[in-house]
Scaffold this active site. Sequence first.
Site, PDB file in Angstrom:
ATOM      1  N   CYS A 136       0.836  -1.203   0.000  1.00 58.79           N
ATOM      2  CA  CYS A 136       0.000   0.000   0.000  1.00 58.79           C
ATOM      3  C   CYS A 136       0.872   1.255   0.000  1.00 58.79           C
ATOM      4  CB  CYS A 136      -0.912  -0.032   1.230  1.00 58.79           C
ATOM      5  SG  CYS A 136      -1.929   1.437   1.400  1.00 58.79           S
ATOM      6  N   CYS A 139      -0.430   4.122   2.225  1.00 60.91           N
ATOM      7  CA  CYS A 139      -0.224   3.864   3.652  1.00 60.91           C
ATOM      8  C   CYS A 139       1.234   4.079   4.050  1.00 60.91           C
ATOM      9  CB  CYS A 139      -0.579   2.426   4.006  1.00 60.91           C
ATOM     10  SG  CYS A 139      -2.059   1.808   3.229  1.00 60.91           S
ATOM     11  N   ASP A 140       2.144   3.561   3.258  1.00 60.26           N
ATOM     12  CA  ASP A 140       3.530   3.425   3.726  1.00 60.26           C
ATOM     13  C   ASP A 140       4.570   4.235   2.958  1.00 60.26           C
ATOM     14  OD1 ASP A 140       2.603   1.607   5.596  1.00 60.26           O
ATOM     15  OD2 ASP A 140       2.832  -0.098   4.253  1.00 60.26           O
TER      16      ASP A 140
HETATM   17  C1  LIG Z   1       0.534  -3.944   5.322  1.00 57.35           C
HETATM   18  C2  LIG Z   1      -0.663  -3.022   5.244  1.00 57.35           C
HETATM   19  C3  LIG Z   1      -0.523  -1.716   5.628  1.00 57.35           C
HETATM   20  C4  LIG Z   1      -1.616  -0.847   5.605  1.00 57.35           C
HETATM   21  N1  LIG Z   1      -1.448   0.419   6.053  1.00 57.35           N
HETATM   22  C5  LIG Z   1      -2.505   1.259   6.069  1.00 57.35           C
HETATM   23  C6  LIG Z   1      -2.349   2.594   6.544  1.00 57.35           C
HETATM   24  O1  LIG Z   1      -1.258   3.012   6.968  1.00 57.35           O
HETATM   25  N2  LIG Z   1      -3.448   3.389   6.525  1.00 57.35           N
HETATM   26  C7  LIG Z   1      -4.654   2.965   6.063  1.00 57.35           C
HETATM   27  O2  LIG Z   1      -5.616   3.744   6.093  1.00 57.35           O
HETATM   28  N3  LIG Z   1      -4.816   1.721   5.575  1.00 57.35           N
HETATM   29  C8  LIG Z   1      -3.778   0.856   5.577  1.00 57.35           C
HETATM   30  N4  LIG Z   1      -3.928  -0.406   5.070  1.00 57.35           N
HETATM   31  C9  LIG Z   1      -5.241  -0.800   4.532  1.00 57.35           C
HETATM   32  C10 LIG Z   1      -6.243  -1.100   5.666  1.00 57.35           C
HETATM   33  O3  LIG Z   1      -5.637  -1.904   6.654  1.00 57.35           O
HETATM   34  C11 LIG Z   1      -7.477  -1.783   5.097  1.00 57.35           C
HETATM   35  O4  LIG Z   1      -8.031  -0.972   4.083  1.00 57.35           O
HETATM   36  C12 LIG Z   1      -8.533  -2.024   6.190  1.00 57.35           C
HETATM   37  O5  LIG Z   1      -8.008  -2.812   7.228  1.00 57.35           O
HETATM   38  C13 LIG Z   1      -9.765  -2.728   5.606  1.00 57.35           C
HETATM   39  O6  LIG Z   1     -10.658  -2.969   6.640  1.00 57.35           O
HETATM   40  P1  LIG Z   1     -11.780  -4.090   6.548  1.00 57.35           P
HETATM   41  O7  LIG Z   1     -12.435  -4.123   7.885  1.00 57.35           O
HETATM   42  O8  LIG Z   1     -12.604  -3.894   5.355  1.00 57.35           O
HETATM   43  O9  LIG Z   1     -11.011  -5.462   6.296  1.00 57.35           O
HETATM   44  P2  LIG Z   1      -9.837  -6.205   7.069  1.00 57.35           P
HETATM   45  O10 LIG Z   1      -8.969  -5.277   7.796  1.00 57.35           O
HETATM   46  O11 LIG Z   1      -9.253  -7.101   6.046  1.00 57.35           O
HETATM   47  O12 LIG Z   1     -10.604  -7.087   8.162  1.00 57.35           O
HETATM   48  C14 LIG Z   1     -11.430  -8.165   7.787  1.00 57.35           C
HETATM   49  C15 LIG Z   1     -11.573  -9.137   8.961  1.00 57.35           C
HETATM   50  O13 LIG Z   1     -12.492 -10.145   8.566  1.00 57.35           O
HETATM   51  C16 LIG Z   1     -11.984 -11.419   8.954  1.00 57.35           C
HETATM   52  N5  LIG Z   1     -12.519 -12.445   8.045  1.00 57.35           N
HETATM   53  C17 LIG Z   1     -12.166 -12.718   6.781  1.00 57.35           C
HETATM   54  N6  LIG Z   1     -12.888 -13.744   6.303  1.00 57.35           N
HETATM   55  C18 LIG Z   1     -13.714 -14.133   7.304  1.00 57.35           C
HETATM   56  C19 LIG Z   1     -14.691 -15.163   7.446  1.00 57.35           C
HETATM   57  N7  LIG Z   1     -14.950 -16.029   6.468  1.00 57.35           N
HETATM   58  N8  LIG Z   1     -15.323 -15.250   8.615  1.00 57.35           N
HETATM   59  C20 LIG Z   1     -15.076 -14.419   9.639  1.00 57.35           C
HETATM   60  N9  LIG Z   1     -14.147 -13.439   9.572  1.00 57.35           N
HETATM   61  C21 LIG Z   1     -13.481 -13.294   8.418  1.00 57.35           C
HETATM   62  C22 LIG Z   1     -10.479 -11.273   8.828  1.00 57.35           C
HETATM   63  O14 LIG Z   1      -9.814 -12.227   9.642  1.00 57.35           O
HETATM   64  C23 LIG Z   1     -10.280  -9.842   9.332  1.00 57.35           C
HETATM   65  O15 LIG Z   1     -10.119  -9.836  10.728  1.00 57.35           O
HETATM   66  C24 LIG Z   1      -2.869  -1.301   5.113  1.00 57.35           C
HETATM   67  C25 LIG Z   1      -3.012  -2.630   4.705  1.00 57.35           C
HETATM   68  C26 LIG Z   1      -1.924  -3.482   4.769  1.00 57.35           C
HETATM   69  C27 LIG Z   1      -2.089  -4.926   4.346  1.00 57.35           C
END
Ligand SMILES: Cc1cc2nc3c(=O)[nH]c(=O)nc-3n(C[C@H](O)[C@H](O)[C@H](O)COP(=O)(O)OP(=O)(O)OC[C@H]3O[C@@H](n4cnc5c(N)ncnc54)[C@H](O)[C@@H]3O)c2cc1C
Length: 316
Positions: A136, A139-140
């Site tokens: 990302c 992000c980084d």
């Molecule tokens: C290395 C990295 C660095 C990042 N840095 C930043 C940053 O600095 N700033 C920023 O704004 N964004 C950053 N991002 C992006 C940000 O983390 C994501 O956009 C955000 O976390 C998305 O949120 P979400 O809740 O949609 O999904 P996720 O964070 O992916 O959470 C989804 C959750 O659902 C769970 N899940 C999945 N499948 C199932 C299932 N079948 N049953 C039950 N649970 C399930 C997973 O285990 C997880 O806990 C970064 C991403 C990465 C990978």
Amino acid sequence: MNDNHYNTIIIGAGPAGLSAGIYASRAKLKTLILNEGTVGGQLVLTHEIANYPGVKSTSGYMLGNSMKEQAESFGCEIRANLRITNMDLSGEIKRIEVNGKDEYTGDAIILAPGGRSRSLGVPGEDEFKGKGISYCATCDGDFFQDKEIIVVGGGNSALEEAVSLTKYARKVTIVHQFDHFQAFPHAIEEASQNSRIDFIMESRITEFTGEEKLQSVKIENLNTGEITHRKIDGVFIFIGYIPNTEFLNGKVNLNEWGEIPVNDLLETNIKGVYAAGDCIPKKFRQVTTAVADGTIAALSAADFIHNHRKEELLEV
Ligand SMILES: Cc1cc2nc3c(=O)[nH]c(=O)nc-3n(C[C@H](O)[C@H](O)[C@H](O)COP(=O)(O)OP(=O)(O)OC[C@H]3O[C@@H](n4cnc5c(N)ncnc54)[C@H](O)[C@@H]3O)c2cc1C
């Protein structure tokens, strides 16, 4: 209704699911979050978050933990490290089976399973994720001021992000496996004309090495098989994104990329089922966009449940 019945069941405890949990519980809905992995989702992979408004800098783990505590303070129940083994979203009461034995029922469901960046799958990648390897640029990128970095990929994301990373990095090298790019011509032109970007074509990274942090990579020339070692401060990988929606196949409409199509209220094709966060179609996937989705999905679900209850009262 039994103890295992909830007004709202949220699948996924990342920023989208936890925000939905905060809003749904605060709206006095009996709310349960079911999460497959560690609470916090992709946040726990993030070493430092410096772009979440109001929080100058924190670790992803800390931010995720505060969201969890905030949701629980409003009465939201959270169960983690489990597996959803079956679900029936079609009826008025939605049914979710966990670990092949426990069944939970809900009036509304919010799907927030997030997604994952496609990884290279080579040695050292898991070890240095968040310690020099990133997926990302938004992000980084800022952590690589004046550093030398590699961008892996040859599509629009890779080339556009490589250009955006030249705002920070002294030098960006694009490593791509083919002799041509799959990006739009304007993206190729912009990257080619940028004096801070150079290219290593028909090559791939075969290993990441370092100690505490990433320090170097091995690059294989796919024509000659020659391996070169290169010292590097960071590597950004843009070779695609995979929504965690495999378990929803046949339960809710998915588009050709596996994302869950939604309308403005984040309703899916099934009444009473919403989707939020990185699993829905969008260009920018960030914590802020995920928490916004979680908010909208929870408020939409609250509206749905209140109207639904009113209908039930009118029928009595
Ligand atoms: C290395 C990295 C660095 C990042 N840095 C930043 C940053 O600095 N700033 C920023 O704004 N964004 C950053 N991002 C992006 C940000 O983390 C994501 O956009 C955000 O976390 C998305 O949120 P979400 O809740 O949609 O999904 P996720 O964070 O992916 O959470 C989804 C959750 O659902 C769970 N899940 C999945 N499948 C199932 C299932 N079948 N049953 C039950 N649970 C399930 C997973 O285990 C997880 O806990 C970064 C991403 C990465 C990978």
